[in-house]
Design a protein around this motif. Structure first.
Motif, mmCIF file in Angstrom:
data_model
loop_
_atom_site.group_PDB
_atom_site.id
_atom_site.type_symbol
_atom_site.label_atom_id
_atom_site.label_comp_id
_atom_site.label_asym_id
_atom_site.label_seq_id
_atom_site.Cartn_x
_atom_site.Cartn_y
_atom_site.Cartn_z
ATOM 1 N N GLY A 192 24.153 -11.472 -73.319
ATOM 2 C CA GLY A 192 24.039 -10.031 -73.538
ATOM 3 C C GLY A 192 25.094 -9.522 -74.513
ATOM 4 O O GLY A 192 26.041 -10.239 -74.844
ATOM 5 N N LYS A 193 24.948 -8.289 -74.961
ATOM 6 C CA LYS A 193 25.848 -7.708 -75.973
ATOM 7 C C LYS A 193 27.297 -7.650 -75.477
ATOM 8 O O LYS A 193 28.228 -8.051 -76.181
ATOM 9 C CB LYS A 193 25.347 -6.300 -76.347
ATOM 10 C CG LYS A 193 26.245 -5.540 -77.299
ATOM 11 C CD LYS A 193 25.755 -5.672 -78.729
ATOM 12 C CE LYS A 193 26.580 -4.824 -79.689
ATOM 13 N NZ LYS A 193 27.813 -5.443 -80.137
ATOM 14 N N GLY A 194 27.487 -7.166 -74.233
ATOM 15 C CA GLY A 194 28.839 -7.055 -73.679
ATOM 16 C C GLY A 194 29.517 -8.400 -73.534
ATOM 17 O O GLY A 194 30.690 -8.557 -73.894
ATOM 18 N N GLY A 195 28.766 -9.369 -73.024
ATOM 19 C CA GLY A 195 29.298 -10.724 -72.852
ATOM 20 C C GLY A 195 29.700 -11.356 -74.175
ATOM 21 O O GLY A 195 30.751 -11.997 -74.274
ATOM 22 N N ASP A 251 30.554 -9.735 -76.929
ATOM 23 C CA ASP A 251 31.737 -9.040 -77.448
ATOM 24 C C ASP A 251 33.021 -9.555 -76.811
ATOM 25 O O ASP A 251 34.013 -9.782 -77.497
ATOM 26 C CB ASP A 251 31.607 -7.525 -77.233
ATOM 27 C CG ASP A 251 30.606 -6.894 -78.194
ATOM 28 O OD1 ASP A 251 30.264 -7.551 -79.214
ATOM 29 O OD2 ASP A 251 30.149 -5.766 -77.935
ATOM 30 N N VAL A 252 32.980 -9.764 -75.486
ATOM 31 C CA VAL A 252 34.161 -10.283 -74.781
ATOM 32 C C VAL A 252 34.480 -11.693 -75.268
ATOM 33 O O VAL A 252 35.621 -11.999 -75.620
ATOM 34 C CB VAL A 252 33.943 -10.273 -73.240
ATOM 35 C CG1 VAL A 252 35.037 -11.041 -72.517
ATOM 36 C CG2 VAL A 252 33.858 -8.843 -72.734
ATOM 37 N N LYS A 298 35.952 -11.758 -78.822
ATOM 38 C CA LYS A 298 37.380 -11.391 -78.898
ATOM 39 C C LYS A 298 38.259 -12.532 -78.384
ATOM 40 O O LYS A 298 39.260 -12.887 -79.001
ATOM 41 C CB LYS A 298 37.659 -10.124 -78.081
ATOM 42 C CG LYS A 298 36.859 -8.914 -78.509
ATOM 43 C CD LYS A 298 37.585 -8.079 -79.529
ATOM 44 C CE LYS A 298 36.854 -6.786 -79.817
ATOM 45 N NZ LYS A 298 36.336 -6.673 -81.155
#
Length: 192
Positions: A159-162, A164-165, A168
């Motif tokens: 997913g998008k959030g995963g 992004d984390v 980083k």
């Protein structure tokens, strides 16, 4: 010629750690989003050709153009550093010319077959049989191909959030690899 399976396994593991295709997943996903499509076959083929060619003629090519291994590794550290900055800061430093170019630059080179990989191949060649290193390169390329092929599924899973984390976190890891590569080779530029 006797195959040394321990040598093959060690060389495979060393290259796996340096290529770090798992750590590159966020970059691969990001590239695919920017350019629309990644040619997994082309990227893998170009990477394996670059690595095997470099195994046989890398040091000679560098000597021919007057570049030592340390300078090559430091230059590679800068490329990795800027890729990592993109990931951590969410900025775009690398401009993409055309969709098809992402398969070769920056994917096949310098991400998969970059300065760290090339330097490692040269180091391995002083310790192991050439056939062991070639097999290790092929095994790693197969794994790279699988990851490239499944990048869309991996993206869907995380997913998008995963993403992004992970982007980083791996950006910071990539920064650390760049700093380590730089630090390990910078002294060599002055001690000659």
């Amino acid at each position: 010629m006797q195959l040394d399976y321990k040598e093959i396994l060690t060389a495979t593991m060393v290259l796996f750690a340096v290529i770090d295709i798992i750590g590159s997943i966020p970059i691969i996903i990001d590239l695919r989003q920017k350019v629309g499509h990644i040619q997994s076959e082309k990227a893998s083929l170009v990477a394996v050709v670059i690595m095997i060619a470099f195994l046989f003629v890398g040091e000679e090519i560098l000597k021919l153009i007057g570049v030592d291994v340390n300078s090559f590794a430091v230059a590679g550290a800068f490329v990795i550093f800027f890729l990592a900055l993109e990931m951590v800061l969410g900025i775009e430093l690398y401009k993409h010319d055309a969709p098809e170019t992402a398969s070769v630059v920056p994917l096949a080179f310098p991400l998969i077959a970059g300065a760290g990989t090339m330097t490692t191949i040269l180091s391995l060649s002083s310790e192991y049989q050439t056939i062991s290193i070639v097999i290790a390169i092929i095994i790693n390329t197969i794994f790279v191909y699988i990851v490239l092929k499944l990048s869309k599924k991996i993206e869907g899973l995380l997913g998008k959030g995963g993403i992004d984390v992970i982007r980083k976190v791996f950006g910071v890891i990539l920064l650390a690899i760049a700093v380590k590569l730089f630090a390990a080779n910078i002294q060599g530029l002055f001690i000659q």
